[in-house]
Design a protein around this motif. Sequence first.
Motif, PDB file in Angstrom:
ATOM      1  N   UNK A  60     -53.865 -40.381  72.069  1.00 35.77           N
ATOM      2  CA  UNK A  60     -53.472 -40.682  73.455  1.00 35.77           C
ATOM      3  C   UNK A  60     -52.621 -39.567  74.033  1.00 35.77           C
ATOM      4  N   UNK A  61     -51.707 -39.044  73.225  1.00 35.46           N
ATOM      5  CA  UNK A  61     -50.914 -37.901  73.680  1.00 35.46           C
ATOM      6  C   UNK A  61     -51.810 -36.711  73.982  1.00 35.46           C
ATOM      7  N   UNK A  62     -52.832 -36.518  73.139  1.00 41.76           N
ATOM      8  CA  UNK A  62     -53.752 -35.407  73.358  1.00 41.76           C
ATOM      9  C   UNK A  62     -54.483 -35.540  74.690  1.00 41.76           C
ATOM     10  N   UNK A  63     -54.839 -36.775  75.039  1.00 48.01           N
ATOM     11  CA  UNK A  63     -55.588 -37.004  76.282  1.00 48.01           C
ATOM     12  C   UNK A  63     -54.724 -36.855  77.529  1.00 48.01           C
ATOM     13  N   UNK A  64     -53.410 -36.992  77.380  1.00 51.53           N
ATOM     14  CA  UNK A  64     -52.532 -37.057  78.570  1.00 51.53           C
ATOM     15  C   UNK A  64     -51.453 -35.977  78.605  1.00 51.53           C
ATOM     16  N   UNK A  65     -51.452 -35.085  77.631  1.00 51.00           N
ATOM     17  CA  UNK A  65     -50.377 -34.095  77.533  1.00 51.00           C
ATOM     18  C   UNK A  65     -50.273 -33.205  78.767  1.00 51.00           C
ATOM     19  N   UNK A  66     -51.379 -33.029  79.482  1.00 50.44           N
ATOM     20  CA  UNK A  66     -51.362 -32.148  80.655  1.00 50.44           C
ATOM     21  C   UNK A  66     -50.366 -32.615  81.711  1.00 50.44           C
ATOM     22  N   UNK A  67     -50.126 -33.926  81.812  1.00 52.03           N
ATOM     23  CA  UNK A  67     -49.193 -34.433  82.818  1.00 52.03           C
ATOM     24  C   UNK A  67     -47.779 -33.923  82.573  1.00 52.03           C
ATOM     25  N   UNK A  68     -47.286 -34.054  81.349  1.00 51.39           N
ATOM     26  CA  UNK A  68     -45.913 -33.619  81.068  1.00 51.39           C
ATOM     27  C   UNK A  68     -45.818 -32.101  80.961  1.00 51.39           C
ATOM     28  N   UNK A  69     -46.875 -31.434  80.495  1.00 51.01           N
ATOM     29  CA  UNK A  69     -46.846 -29.970  80.413  1.00 51.01           C
ATOM     30  C   UNK A  69     -46.707 -29.337  81.791  1.00 51.01           C
ATOM     31  N   UNK A  70     -47.420 -29.879  82.774  1.00 52.16           N
ATOM     32  CA  UNK A  70     -47.390 -29.280  84.110  1.00 52.16           C
ATOM     33  C   UNK A  70     -46.225 -29.776  84.948  1.00 52.16           C
ATOM     34  N   UNK A  71     -45.656 -30.925  84.594  1.00 58.62           N
ATOM     35  CA  UNK A  71     -44.564 -31.516  85.379  1.00 58.62           C
ATOM     36  C   UNK A  71     -43.240 -31.480  84.613  1.00 58.62           C
ATOM     37  N   UNK A  72     -42.849 -30.287  84.218  1.00 52.28           N
ATOM     38  CA  UNK A  72     -41.558 -30.156  83.549  1.00 52.28           C
ATOM     39  C   UNK A  72     -41.602 -29.480  82.198  1.00 52.28           C
ATOM     40  N   UNK A  73     -42.800 -29.385  81.596  1.00 51.23           N
ATOM     41  CA  UNK A  73     -42.905 -28.715  80.307  1.00 51.23           C
ATOM     42  C   UNK A  73     -42.059 -29.391  79.238  1.00 51.23           C
ATOM     43  N   UNK A  74     -41.311 -28.619  78.454  1.00 51.33           N
ATOM     44  CA  UNK A  74     -40.546 -29.180  77.331  1.00 51.33           C
ATOM     45  C   UNK A  74     -39.590 -30.308  77.719  1.00 51.33           C
ATOM     46  N   UNK A  75     -38.905 -30.180  78.849  1.00 45.97           N
ATOM     47  CA  UNK A  75     -37.955 -31.227  79.248  1.00 45.97           C
ATOM     48  C   UNK A  75     -38.677 -32.548  79.481  1.00 45.97           C
ATOM     49  N   UNK A  76     -39.811 -32.521  80.170  1.00 47.40           N
ATOM     50  CA  UNK A  76     -40.572 -33.742  80.402  1.00 47.40           C
ATOM     51  C   UNK A  76     -41.149 -34.289  79.104  1.00 47.40           C
ATOM     52  N   UNK A 128     -53.672 -30.164  73.816  1.00 44.14           N
ATOM     53  CA  UNK A 128     -53.182 -30.299  72.444  1.00 44.14           C
ATOM     54  C   UNK A 128     -54.077 -29.556  71.464  1.00 44.14           C
ATOM     55  N   UNK A 129     -55.381 -29.577  71.704  1.00 40.98           N
ATOM     56  CA  UNK A 129     -56.293 -28.807  70.851  1.00 40.98           C
ATOM     57  C   UNK A 129     -55.976 -27.315  70.944  1.00 40.98           C
ATOM     58  N   UNK A 130     -55.593 -26.857  72.152  1.00 41.64           N
ATOM     59  CA  UNK A 130     -55.222 -25.450  72.328  1.00 41.64           C
ATOM     60  C   UNK A 130     -53.957 -25.114  71.538  1.00 41.64           C
ATOM     61  N   UNK A 131     -52.987 -26.022  71.539  1.00 43.01           N
ATOM     62  CA  UNK A 131     -51.759 -25.817  70.760  1.00 43.01           C
ATOM     63  C   UNK A 131     -52.085 -25.763  69.274  1.00 43.01           C
ATOM     64  N   UNK A 132     -52.915 -26.687  68.805  1.00 38.73           N
ATOM     65  CA  UNK A 132     -53.308 -26.695  67.395  1.00 38.73           C
ATOM     66  C   UNK A 132     -54.059 -25.413  67.032  1.00 38.73           C
ATOM     67  N   UNK A 146     -52.713 -24.977  79.372  1.00 34.77           N
ATOM     68  CA  UNK A 146     -53.461 -25.829  80.303  1.00 34.77           C
ATOM     69  C   UNK A 146     -54.768 -25.186  80.750  1.00 34.77           C
ATOM     70  N   UNK A 147     -54.795 -23.858  80.823  1.00 26.87           N
ATOM     71  CA  UNK A 147     -55.998 -23.160  81.295  1.00 26.87           C
ATOM     72  C   UNK A 147     -56.896 -22.695  80.157  1.00 26.87           C
ATOM     73  N   UNK A 148     -56.598 -23.079  78.927  1.00 25.50           N
ATOM     74  CA  UNK A 148     -57.395 -22.654  77.774  1.00 25.50           C
ATOM     75  C   UNK A 148     -58.851 -23.083  77.930  1.00 25.50           C
TER      76      UNK A 148
END
Length: 523
Positions: free
Chosen positions: A47-63, A305-309, A297-299
Amino acid sequence: MAEDTKSVETKDSVVLAELGYKQEFKRAFTPWESFGIAFSIIGLLPSMASTLSFSLSNGGPVSMVWGWAVVAFFVMFIALALGELASAAPTSGGLYFWTYKYSSPRWRKLTSWLVGYCNTMGNIAGVASIIWGCAVQLMAAVSIGSGMTFVPTNGQLFGTYAALLVLNGLIASTATRVLARLQGFYAILNLLLCLVIIIAVPSATPNEFHNTASYALGEFANLTSWPNGFAFILGFLTPLWTIGGFDGPIHISEEVSNARTAVPWAIVTAIGIAGVLGWVLNVVLAFYMGTDPESILSSPIGQPMAAIFFNCFGTKATLAIWSFVVIAQFMMGTSALVSTSRQTFAFARDGGLPFSRALYRMNAYTRTPVTCVWASVLVAFVLGLLAFAGPTAINAIFSLPVIGLYLAFMIPIIARFVGGRPWAAGPFNLGAWGLPVGIVAVVWQAFNIVVVSFPSEPSVTSDTMNYTAAVSGGWIILCLVYFFFPRYGGMYWFEGPRANVERMEASSESASVDEKGSVGVSH
C-alpha cells in the motif's frame, strides 16, 4: 478443548440470534486470523508502494515521517470507536446495522440505507483499486526486468487487472476454513516483508544514497505549487490510503470465534502495528532514498518505491523483493474481496440491494456467499473499464473508498451518541472515554474527507482536477434518488435489518425486544 470451542461457538450463535440472525457461516476464524484479514487489507508495504508519490511530492521526508505519525495517531481513534460498536453488536452488516440500531426512529431507515450503500460501493471500489495497483506493480517488475524499455499500454494493464481479479475471485470463493488459514499466512508474510526491508535497505544501499538525520527527519521537499503547510496536509494521503479498509474484521464477525472480543482487538492491533511499522519503514526510506525525490517520481520504472529499491539493491535483488510486494498486494485483494462479499451478503440479507434475493445465497459446499463474491468481481471489472478513459477517470473512481468508507464509519459513531437509543457496551468498552474518542474520530474523518477532495495543484486543469468529491457526491445523490424514488424507492420497502431467526429460549432475557417483537433491532 473441543468442549471449550463448542461453548464459545454456542455463545457466539446466541449473541447473533439476539441481533436477529441465524448462524449461517462456519465460525472458523481465530482471533489471530481476524487480525490477519485487517492487517492483510492494510497491506502495509504494497500500500505504501502504491501511494508513496503523495508524500514524496508533498513534503518529501517530513511528510513521509511526521505526516505518517500524525495520521497513524488519529486513525487509532477511529479504530477504538468502531471497536466499541463491533463489540456491542458483532454482525457482518456492522456499520449499517449499528446505524439503524442507534439512530432515531425518524432517520434510521435513510441513514442505514446510505451507510449500507457507501460501505458496499466503497469496499468494491477498494477491491478494484487494490487489484489495479497490483497490476501496475506487476508491470513495474516487467519494466525493471526489461531494462526500462517496456512501457505497458492501457490494454495490457487492463488485461492483467482482469486476470488478477478472476484469480482473487476463485480464492475468495473457497471455504471459510481455507480463507481463515490464508489470513494467518498473509499476516506473517506482510510482517516479514516489512522487517526484511527495514533490515536490508540500510545494509545494501550505496553510500551516495545515504542521507543525514537532518535531511531524513527535517527536509521539506515541496514539488507542488501549494503552500508548504497545505502541501504537508496533502501528504497525509499516503497514510490515509495505506491505513484503510480496516473494517474487514467487522464483516467477518459471523465467522469469528469469540467475536465480541476478537473483532475489536483485531481492528485496534492491526492499526497499531501498521502505524508503528509504517513509521519505521518511512524513516528507513527517508534515510536511504537519496536527496532527489523528483528523480524518484519521474523514474521510467513508474513506481516510486520500486525506483528506491532499484537504487538500493540493483536489478536482480529488486526484482526478487518486488515479487513479494506484488504477492502481498495480491493477497490484499483476496482479503478485501472476502470482506466485501460479506458486506454485500449482509446487505442483501436485509433486502437493501437490487437483486437481493439472488445475492442472498450461501453455497452449500463451501458455506460461503460465492454469488456475492462474483457479483463484487463483476462490478469491480466494470469500474476497471474506466482505465480506457484515462488516469483521471480511474483515479476518481478509486477515490470512492476514502470518502465512502469514512462516511460509513462516521455515521454510526454519531448515531450511537446522538440517536437517543439504548446503548449496551460489549466486553471491549472505553467507558467514559467513549464520547471524547468518538468526537475526535468524527472530526478527523470529516477533516480528511475535505483533504482528499483537493486537486494536486492549485491551478486546476483537466489533468490535475480531483474528481473525488464529484464522483462520491454523485454516488450519494444516486443513493438518495433511489431511496426517495416515487413508488419504487427504498423508502417504500427498505425496513433496515430484518430478523431471520426465532428468538432462542436461552437468550430471551438478554435480547432487546421492541414493541413489534423483533429481536435486537427495532423495525
